[in-house]
Design a protein around this motif. Structure first.
Motif, short mmCIF file in Angstrom:
data_model
loop_
_atom_site.label_atom_id
_atom_site.label_comp_id
_atom_site.label_asym_id
_atom_site.label_seq_id
_atom_site.Cartn_x
_atom_site.Cartn_y
_atom_site.Cartn_z
N PRO A 1 4.83 -0.92 5.73
CA PRO A 1 6.09 -1.65 5.86
C PRO A 1 6.10 -2.98 5.12
N GLU A 2 4.89 -3.55 4.87
CA GLU A 2 4.82 -4.86 4.23
C GLU A 2 4.94 -4.79 2.71
N ASN A 3 4.69 -3.64 2.13
CA ASN A 3 4.72 -3.50 0.67
C ASN A 3 5.49 -2.25 0.27
N SER A 4 6.73 -2.20 0.70
CA SER A 4 7.56 -1.02 0.46
C SER A 4 9.02 -1.43 0.41
N ILE A 5 9.88 -0.47 0.11
CA ILE A 5 11.31 -0.70 0.10
C ILE A 5 11.81 -0.88 1.53
N ALA A 6 12.67 -1.85 1.75
CA ALA A 6 13.17 -2.13 3.09
C ALA A 6 13.76 -0.87 3.72
N GLY A 7 13.27 -0.54 4.90
CA GLY A 7 13.76 0.63 5.62
C GLY A 7 13.10 1.93 5.20
N SER A 8 12.22 1.87 4.20
CA SER A 8 11.53 3.08 3.72
C SER A 8 10.05 2.78 3.58
N PRO A 9 9.30 2.75 4.67
CA PRO A 9 7.89 2.33 4.65
C PRO A 9 6.94 3.24 3.90
N THR A 10 7.42 4.41 3.44
CA THR A 10 6.55 5.28 2.63
C THR A 10 6.87 5.17 1.14
N GLN A 11 7.90 4.40 0.79
CA GLN A 11 8.22 4.18 -0.62
C GLN A 11 7.58 2.86 -1.03
N LEU A 12 6.38 2.96 -1.53
CA LEU A 12 5.52 1.79 -1.73
C LEU A 12 5.75 1.09 -3.06
N ILE A 13 5.48 -0.21 -3.04
CA ILE A 13 5.58 -1.05 -4.23
C ILE A 13 4.19 -1.53 -4.63
#
Length: 304
Positions: free
Chosen positions: A166-178
């Protein structure tokens, strides 16, 4: 007990809905796969694209944008529908395996079993050791399970579940990582640097995958933060810390090279649903297109 049952129901719902979501995915016909300065003008490396193992991604299906991009960069991509054997592999520089399965469909029984025979695994390992290059792409369950035995042959461990952060992802999508230079999750490696400033990667985004752990000497190209966790597939087991793991790993193996990727959509360009939601290289604000090219440039030896 009630909380555990609730978690199991939620996870089961996710698993049941996943095939429906997957079925809606299709290649984005409007995505620009052109390459301004192709790496190869003629006689580029021959790339074997595997379609012999119930692959979810194929050259004329969901991975068509990836294949078109490679072709426009000068690679010669040939689809493969035969088991891996030494004689056939020897005619290629790079082998791409994208989401192989142990059964015909991703929701069939046995889909998460090894997609490859022991003989095929040894043939691929020997070929890489002799100078070949492998791009092994295996997404979240069931794809991780289908590729795990092959990955293990190169010292790579697959979580075979789902990775959250959740800390390094798209807001509301904790499995879509940045993974970016700002959050320090993009490794200092030639794949991230490219050949010049124009090819330098600043940010890539993944779209729900698994985590990986490489052997000593490997490089975590897409590193996972200490806040990342893995959710095992098909169980109510609580999340497991994924600190120290990655979603992409590069390594040398004998005279050859290997990149193992724990997420597939980010290397293609897809649309899904009636509103044609974008997924992959076609999502604005990421460098996934150049990242895909850089991966191939490292595998083919352009990048050291």
């Amino acid at each position: 007990m009630k909380l555990m049952k609730l978690r199991l129901c939620i996870f089961a719902l996710f698993v049941l809905l996943a095939p429906v979501v997957f079925a809606q995915q299709m290649p984005d016909p409007e995505f620009d796969t052109s390459v301004v300065r192709p790496a190869y003008k003629d006689n580029g490396p021959r790339v074997m694209f595997d379609e012999a193992h119930h692959n979810f991604h194929t050259t004329d299906g969901r991975y068509k944008p990836f294949v078109d991009l490679l072709s426009n960069d000068g690679y010669r991509v040939i689809r493969n529908r035969q088991p891996f054997v030494k004689a056939r592999l020897s005619g290629f520089k790079i082998l791409v395996i994208a989401n192989a399965l142990g059964a015909e469909e991703d929701d069939d029984e046995g889909a998460d079993k090894s997609a490859f025979t022991d003989e095929e695994i040894e043939a691929v390992a020997d070929w890489v050791k002799g100078g070949g290059a492998l791009l092994l792409i295996a997404d979240h369950a069931p794809f991780g399970g289908a590729a795990a035995t092959l990955a293990t042959r190169f010292g790579v461990d697959m979580s075979m579940g789902y990775t959250f952060d959740p800390e390094n992802s798209i807001a509301g999508s904790p499995t879509q990582l940045i993974f970016s230079r700002d959050n320090k999750l993009l490794a200092s490696h030639s794949i991230a640097e490219g050949r010049n400033e124009n090819e330098r990667i600043k940010l890539v985004r993944s779209f729900t995958g698994q985590s990986l752990k490489g052997p000593e000497g490997s490089v975590e190209i897409l590193k996972l933060a200490d806040t990342a966790t893995d959710k095992p597939a098909y169980t109510a087991e609580t999340s497991i810390p994924a600190a120290g793991r990655a979603q992409a790993i590069a390594l040398k193996f004998g005279k050859g090279r290997v990149v193992v990727h724990g997420e597939a959509a980010m290397l293609s360009a897809q649309i899904s649903g009636p509103d044609k939601r974008t997924m992959g290289m076609n999502v604005p604000g990421n460098d996934n297109k150049q990242y895909a090219l850089n991966l191939m440039h490292w595998l083919s030896g352009i990048l050291k």
